[in-house]
Structure formats: structure tokens, C-alpha cells
Design a protein around this motif. Structure first.
Motif, PDB file in Angstrom:
ATOM      1  N   MET A   1      32.214  69.831  35.356  1.00 58.79           N
ATOM      2  CA  MET A   1      32.880  71.089  35.454  1.00 58.79           C
ATOM      3  C   MET A   1      31.941  72.039  36.157  1.00 58.79           C
ATOM      4  N   GLU A   2      32.454  72.761  37.137  1.00 65.80           N
ATOM      5  CA  GLU A   2      31.651  73.676  37.921  1.00 65.80           C
ATOM      6  C   GLU A   2      32.316  75.042  37.949  1.00 65.80           C
ATOM      7  N   ALA A   3      31.529  76.088  37.713  1.00 69.79           N
ATOM      8  CA  ALA A   3      32.026  77.462  37.769  1.00 69.79           C
ATOM      9  C   ALA A   3      31.316  78.175  38.910  1.00 69.79           C
ATOM     10  N   GLU A   4      32.062  78.472  39.986  1.00 71.40           N
ATOM     11  CA  GLU A   4      31.496  79.163  41.139  1.00 71.40           C
ATOM     12  C   GLU A   4      31.601  80.664  40.917  1.00 71.40           C
ATOM     13  N   GLY A   5      30.480  81.378  41.091  1.00 71.01           N
ATOM     14  CA  GLY A   5      30.440  82.813  40.854  1.00 71.01           C
ATOM     15  C   GLY A   5      30.034  83.151  39.432  1.00 71.01           C
ATOM     16  N   ALA A   6      29.637  82.131  38.678  1.00 71.40           N
ATOM     17  CA  ALA A   6      29.273  82.334  37.274  1.00 71.40           C
ATOM     18  C   ALA A   6      27.763  82.473  37.111  1.00 71.40           C
ATOM     19  N   LYS A   7      27.384  83.254  36.132  1.00 73.66           N
ATOM     20  CA  LYS A   7      25.984  83.391  35.739  1.00 73.66           C
ATOM     21  C   LYS A   7      25.600  82.226  34.823  1.00 73.66           C
ATOM     22  N   ASN A   8      26.557  81.801  33.987  1.00 73.95           N
ATOM     23  CA  ASN A   8      26.354  80.667  33.087  1.00 73.95           C
ATOM     24  C   ASN A   8      27.708  80.079  32.708  1.00 73.95           C
ATOM     25  N   LEU A   9      27.676  78.906  32.115  1.00 79.06           N
ATOM     26  CA  LEU A   9      28.895  78.190  31.733  1.00 79.06           C
ATOM     27  C   LEU A   9      28.654  77.482  30.416  1.00 79.06           C
ATOM     28  N   SER A  23      24.969  75.657  30.661  1.00 79.37           N
ATOM     29  CA  SER A  23      24.178  75.611  31.882  1.00 79.37           C
ATOM     30  C   SER A  23      24.063  77.020  32.459  1.00 79.37           C
ATOM     31  N   ASP A  24      22.856  77.382  32.895  1.00 77.35           N
ATOM     32  CA  ASP A  24      22.676  78.602  33.673  1.00 77.35           C
ATOM     33  C   ASP A  24      22.927  78.255  35.133  1.00 77.35           C
ATOM     34  N   ALA A  25      23.350  79.239  35.904  1.00 75.75           N
ATOM     35  CA  ALA A  25      23.672  78.996  37.310  1.00 75.75           C
ATOM     36  C   ALA A  25      22.429  78.705  38.122  1.00 75.75           C
ATOM     37  N   SER A  26      22.604  77.861  39.109  1.00 75.03           N
ATOM     38  CA  SER A  26      21.599  77.605  40.129  1.00 75.03           C
ATOM     39  C   SER A  26      22.283  77.944  41.441  1.00 75.03           C
ATOM     40  N   GLY A  27      21.812  78.970  42.107  1.00 75.68           N
ATOM     41  CA  GLY A  27      22.534  79.448  43.287  1.00 75.68           C
ATOM     42  C   GLY A  27      23.769  80.193  42.827  1.00 75.68           C
ATOM     43  N   ASN A  28      24.927  79.794  43.308  1.00 72.34           N
ATOM     44  CA  ASN A  28      26.181  80.469  42.979  1.00 72.34           C
ATOM     45  C   ASN A  28      27.023  79.699  41.972  1.00 72.34           C
ATOM     46  N   SER A  29      26.513  78.571  41.437  1.00 73.11           N
ATOM     47  CA  SER A  29      27.334  77.737  40.564  1.00 73.11           C
ATOM     48  C   SER A  29      26.600  77.323  39.300  1.00 73.11           C
ATOM     49  N   ALA A  30      27.353  77.263  38.209  1.00 70.13           N
ATOM     50  CA  ALA A  30      26.865  76.688  36.958  1.00 70.13           C
ATOM     51  C   ALA A  30      27.634  75.391  36.752  1.00 70.13           C
ATOM     52  N   ILE A  31      26.926  74.307  36.417  1.00 70.48           N
ATOM     53  CA  ILE A  31      27.549  72.988  36.291  1.00 70.48           C
ATOM     54  C   ILE A  31      27.224  72.386  34.934  1.00 70.48           C
ATOM     55  N   VAL A  32      28.262  71.861  34.265  1.00 67.62           N
ATOM     56  CA  VAL A  32      28.105  71.127  33.012  1.00 67.62           C
ATOM     57  C   VAL A  32      28.797  69.786  33.203  1.00 67.62           C
ATOM     58  N   SER A  33      28.094  68.698  32.853  1.00 69.60           N
ATOM     59  CA  SER A  33      28.722  67.379  32.976  1.00 69.60           C
ATOM     60  C   SER A  33      28.330  66.509  31.795  1.00 69.60           C
ATOM     61  N   GLN A  34      29.154  65.489  31.551  1.00 69.82           N
ATOM     62  CA  GLN A  34      28.911  64.545  30.460  1.00 69.82           C
ATOM     63  C   GLN A  34      29.513  63.211  30.864  1.00 69.82           C
ATOM     64  N   SER A  35      28.763  62.146  30.687  1.00 73.22           N
ATOM     65  CA  SER A  35      29.292  60.819  30.974  1.00 73.22           C
ATOM     66  C   SER A  35      29.447  60.044  29.670  1.00 73.22           C
ATOM     67  N   ASN A  36      30.123  58.926  29.754  1.00 73.95           N
ATOM     68  CA  ASN A  36      30.345  58.042  28.602  1.00 73.95           C
ATOM     69  C   ASN A  36      31.004  58.756  27.423  1.00 73.95           C
ATOM     70  N   VAL A  37      32.024  59.540  27.700  1.00 68.58           N
ATOM     71  CA  VAL A  37      32.770  60.231  26.651  1.00 68.58           C
ATOM     72  C   VAL A  37      33.761  59.248  26.041  1.00 68.58           C
ATOM     73  N   PRO A  38      33.727  59.067  24.713  1.00 64.42           N
ATOM     74  CA  PRO A  38      34.663  58.127  24.093  1.00 64.42           C
ATOM     75  C   PRO A  38      36.116  58.581  24.280  1.00 64.42           C
ATOM     76  N   PRO A  39      37.049  57.640  24.392  1.00 64.73           N
ATOM     77  CA  PRO A  39      38.451  58.029  24.524  1.00 64.73           C
ATOM     78  C   PRO A  39      38.921  58.772  23.286  1.00 64.73           C
ATOM     79  N   GLY A  40      39.901  59.613  23.473  1.00 64.43           N
ATOM     80  CA  GLY A  40      40.464  60.347  22.344  1.00 64.43           C
ATOM     81  C   GLY A  40      41.011  61.685  22.775  1.00 64.43           C
TER      82      GLY A  40
END
Length: 107
Positions: A1-9, A23-40
Motif C-alpha cells: 500500500m502506498e500513500a502519495e503526498g503523505a507524511k506517514n501511513l 511507515s514514515d514517508a521517503s520522498g513523496n510516498s509512505a509505503i507499508v507492505s506485508q507478505s505471506n498473509v494467511p488467507p481469511g
């Protein structure tokens, strides 16, 4: 998930208990990601702060779903859109890009 124009997400998810990734922004975007999320089924809350003088934050959500394919590479997958808002969405399945429209449920 990416938020463009955000200070944090901040992304909070709950299956049994609430878990938060931030996540705090780096440049103009804050990015949060997660892999291996169990189904549900998860409850999700998204928030953050916009950069100064920014009146609109663009939120880009990317998700992946595994599907079983037959020996020819064909598959069927049905996605329940009852929780999604009406509107136009761009999807990418195996490098094939399409635009879909979710229409509001008729009453």
C-alpha cells in the motif's frame, strides 16, 4: 500500500487481534507492505497524515491472490465485491491489464 503526498501511513488489520504496520514517508510516498498473509477475512483501518499544503493523498493498494490453474494455465476466480465501493478499478492478472466497473447494488 502506498500513500502519495503523505507524511506517514498506518495500516491496522484484525483477524483476531489488531496488528499495526506504520511507515514514515521517503520522498513523496509512505509505503507499508506485508507478505505471506494467511488467507481469511480481515478488518482493515488505514490512516496517516498528509504533507503540509497537501489537500489530497492518493492511496494505491496492491494485492496478490494465489489461484489454482489447470494444465493449460486456465483458471476461474470469483471475487466478492460487496465490501468494495462502486467505481472503476484497474486490475492486472498475470500481466494482462483490464479496467473493471463495480456498480452499486440495486435496491
Amino acid at each position: 500500500m502506498e500513500a502519495e503526498g503523505a507524511k506517514n501511513l498506518n495500516v491496522r488489520v484484525k483477524k483476531v487481534i489488531w496488528l499495526t504496520k506504520s511507515s514514515d514517508a521517503s520522498g513523496n510516498s509512505a509505503i507499508v507492505s506485508q507478505s505471506n498473509v494467511p488467507p481469511g477475512t480481515y478488518k482493515i483501518k488505514i490512516d496517516g497524515d498528509a504533507e503540509k499544503k497537501v489537500s489530497k493523498v492518493d492511496l494505491n493498494i496492491t494485492a496478490f491472490q494465489q489461484v489454482k490453474v489447470d494444465s493449460n494455465g486456465g483458471f476461474n476466480y470469483f471475487y466478492d465485491t460487496t465490501a468494495a465501493p462502486a467505481g472503476n478499478f484497474k486490475i492486472d492478472v498475470g500481466g494482462i491489464k483490464k479496467e473493471i466497473t463495480i456498480k452499486p447494488k440495486k435496491k
